[in-house]
Design a protein around this motif. Structure first.
Motif, PDB file in Angstrom:
ATOM      1  N   THR A 165       6.368 -63.721  54.806  1.00 18.23           N
ATOM      2  CA  THR A 165       5.375 -62.886  54.122  1.00 18.23           C
ATOM      3  C   THR A 165       4.083 -62.784  54.923  1.00 18.23           C
ATOM      4  O   THR A 165       3.461 -61.714  54.990  1.00 18.23           O
ATOM      5  CB  THR A 165       5.079 -63.453  52.731  1.00 18.23           C
ATOM      6  OG1 THR A 165       6.296 -63.559  51.992  1.00 18.23           O
ATOM      7  CG2 THR A 165       4.102 -62.561  51.975  1.00 18.23           C
ATOM      8  N   ALA A 166       3.663 -63.880  55.533  1.00 23.19           N
ATOM      9  CA  ALA A 166       2.455 -63.843  56.361  1.00 23.19           C
ATOM     10  C   ALA A 166       2.617 -62.876  57.523  1.00 23.19           C
ATOM     11  O   ALA A 166       1.696 -62.127  57.876  1.00 23.19           O
ATOM     12  CB  ALA A 166       2.131 -65.244  56.881  1.00 23.19           C
ATOM     13  N   GLY A 167       3.804 -62.871  58.108  1.00 28.08           N
ATOM     14  CA  GLY A 167       4.068 -61.919  59.185  1.00 28.08           C
ATOM     15  C   GLY A 167       4.034 -60.485  58.709  1.00 28.08           C
ATOM     16  O   GLY A 167       3.508 -59.593  59.387  1.00 28.08           O
ATOM     17  N   GLN A 168       4.583 -60.221  57.520  1.00 27.76           N
ATOM     18  CA  GLN A 168       4.548 -58.873  56.960  1.00 27.76           C
ATOM     19  C   GLN A 168       3.124 -58.421  56.662  1.00 27.76           C
ATOM     20  O   GLN A 168       2.776 -57.251  56.867  1.00 27.76           O
ATOM     21  CB  GLN A 168       5.399 -58.825  55.686  1.00 27.76           C
ATOM     22  CG  GLN A 168       6.888 -58.925  55.937  1.00 27.76           C
ATOM     23  CD  GLN A 168       7.429 -57.750  56.728  1.00 27.76           C
ATOM     24  OE1 GLN A 168       7.356 -56.606  56.300  1.00 27.76           O
ATOM     25  NE2 GLN A 168       7.972 -58.038  57.904  1.00 27.76           N
ATOM     26  N   TRP A 169       2.324 -59.350  56.162  1.00 28.10           N
ATOM     27  CA  TRP A 169       0.927 -59.003  55.906  1.00 28.10           C
ATOM     28  C   TRP A 169       0.212 -58.633  57.201  1.00 28.10           C
ATOM     29  O   TRP A 169      -0.536 -57.651  57.253  1.00 28.10           O
ATOM     30  CB  TRP A 169       0.222 -60.189  55.256  1.00 28.10           C
ATOM     31  CG  TRP A 169      -1.258 -59.962  55.094  1.00 28.10           C
ATOM     32  CD1 TRP A 169      -1.896 -59.280  54.108  1.00 28.10           C
ATOM     33  CD2 TRP A 169      -2.288 -60.421  55.977  1.00 28.10           C
ATOM     34  NE1 TRP A 169      -3.259 -59.277  54.314  1.00 28.10           N
ATOM     35  CE2 TRP A 169      -3.532 -59.969  55.454  1.00 28.10           C
ATOM     36  CE3 TRP A 169      -2.282 -61.173  57.158  1.00 28.10           C
ATOM     37  CZ2 TRP A 169      -4.740 -60.248  56.079  1.00 28.10           C
ATOM     38  CZ3 TRP A 169      -3.494 -61.457  57.770  1.00 28.10           C
ATOM     39  CH2 TRP A 169      -4.709 -60.997  57.235  1.00 28.10           C
TER      40      TRP A 169
END
Length: 389
Positions: free
Chosen positions: A157-161
């Motif tokens: 999720t951090a990468g997607q953000w």
């Protein structure tokens, strides 16, 4: 123009493949390597204190993971596979190390992969990272399973953000370019309309005196030739600009041409009224410049002064230098503001720097901007004269 980060050519370095600058890649590797060494390395040393042979192998595997992280941006899929395999081996050698901790390096790579690769690729990687979940359940029960899945999903999720943030920044940069082109198109329309109006008047005057005063007629014809060359340069600039709304702008009729370097003192006075000291230095004659170059140079100075006024922390003095040479015009604006790194992310959203670079590029020139070693920020542009006329 937001100006906090002030990195000359890294301003729009994004998260897409091939966009990260070498400096960012190096910082990412050092940070992730330090994290793995601090967390996993410490856990391995503590858990393997009573397993001499296994401890040596586990330490080597941890070092392999750290070294592999150096290629996490260039080849994240391969690094993810390698770190997942070595992490599972570390966990098998030292079960006291949690599965979540043993796969920490793989989770870091998953975050990078999620930010830099298409979603279909990162989703597959996320699914692959969830495969060891039964092992986490067997070793730590529901709590171990929950912690493992939570850390894996959070990494993805951090990468997607980050990916969404970079996409937004690239969209802002593209929008800034389009808006600057539209602004240039309107200004060039005004200048070309003015130039052509003067040419029409001169042609009529030449026709009136063509028989009685041929010398005066020739002078008018030479002025028409000069004006035509200038207008041709303006039209080249206009054709390269892009007007997305397709509006017809007739506002230039009956109106003076846009600002020029001849009004540089007026611009400086407006900034001085705010309390900032402005030094203006001129070298060479700027009154005979092609209108496109004159206007571009003025707008670059204007944007740079606005930048110094609004975003230069602690700045109370700015120097503007305009050097008109035979081949080009050089514009340099330097302030004495602080160049801290605390708000570097804000300037990456800035659109003023994009607009200045686009204006210089459309004029056939170049522009660079960045912090100075001794403090302060510099904007330097070089605009060719011959190509614009």
């Amino acid at each position: 123009m937001d100006r906090s980060s002030r990195q000359p050519d890294e301003t729009f370095a994004g998260g897409a493949r091939g966009e990260l600058s070498p400096r960012v890649v190096q910082a990412l590797w050092r940070g992730s390597a330090g994290l793995v060494l601090a967390v996993l390395g410490t856990s391995v040393l503590v858990a393997g204190a009573e397993h001499g042979g296994r401890l040596s192998v586990a330490v080597v595997l941890v070092l392999v993971q750290v070294c592999a992280l150096r290629w996490q941006v260039r080849a994240p899929v391969a690094v993810l596979v390698a770190n997942a395999a070595t992490g599972l081996t570390v966990w098998a050698l030292l079960p006291a190390v949690t599965l979540t901790g043993a796969l920490l390096a793989a989770q870091v790579v998953l975050c990078v992969l999620s930010a830099t690769r298409p979603r279909r690729v990162s989703v597959r990687a996320l699914a692959a990272m969830c495969l060891p979940a039964p092992l986490a359940f067997g070793a730590g029960g529901p709590a171990g399973l929950t912690v493992y899945l939570l850390t894996v999903v959070l990494a993805w999720t951090a990468g997607q953000w980050r990916r969404a943030q970079q996409a937004r920044m690239r969209a802002e940069a593209r929008r800034a370019v389009v808006e600057e082109r539209a602004r240039i198109a309107r200004e060039v329309h005004d200048v070309v309309a003015h130039t052509l109006s003067v040419m029409v008047i001169q042609a009529g005057a030449a026709d009136d005196v063509f028989t009685e005063r041929p010398d005066q007629a020739r002078q008018a014809l030479r002025a028409i030739e000069t004006g035509a060359r200038s207008a041709l340069g303006e039209l080249r600039l206009l054709l390269r600009a892009f007007r997305p709304d397709g509006q017809e702008d007739g506002a230039g009729e009956g109106r003076e041409p846009g600002p020029s370097l001849a009004r540089l003192d007026e611009l400086a006075d407006a900034v001085r009224a705010t309390g900032m000291t402005v030094h203006v230095h001129r070298e060479g004659a700027t009154d005979g410049l092609p209108a496109a170059v004159d206007l571009a140079a003025y707008r670059i100075v204007q944007e740079a002064l606005t930048n110094a006024l609004r975003h230069a922390t602690g700045a109370d003095e700015v120097s503007v230098r305009v050097t008109a040479e035979e081949e080009c015009v050089r514009v340099t604006v330097v302030d004495n503001g602080l160049t801290g790194r605390g708000s570097s992310a804000a300037a990456r959203d800035g659109r003023g720097l994009v607009g200045m670079k686009e204006r210089a590029r459309l004029s056939g020139g170049s522009l660079r901007a960045g912090p100075l070693p001794g403090g302060g920020f510099e904007v330097a542009a070089q605009l060719p004269v011959e190509g614009a006329s």
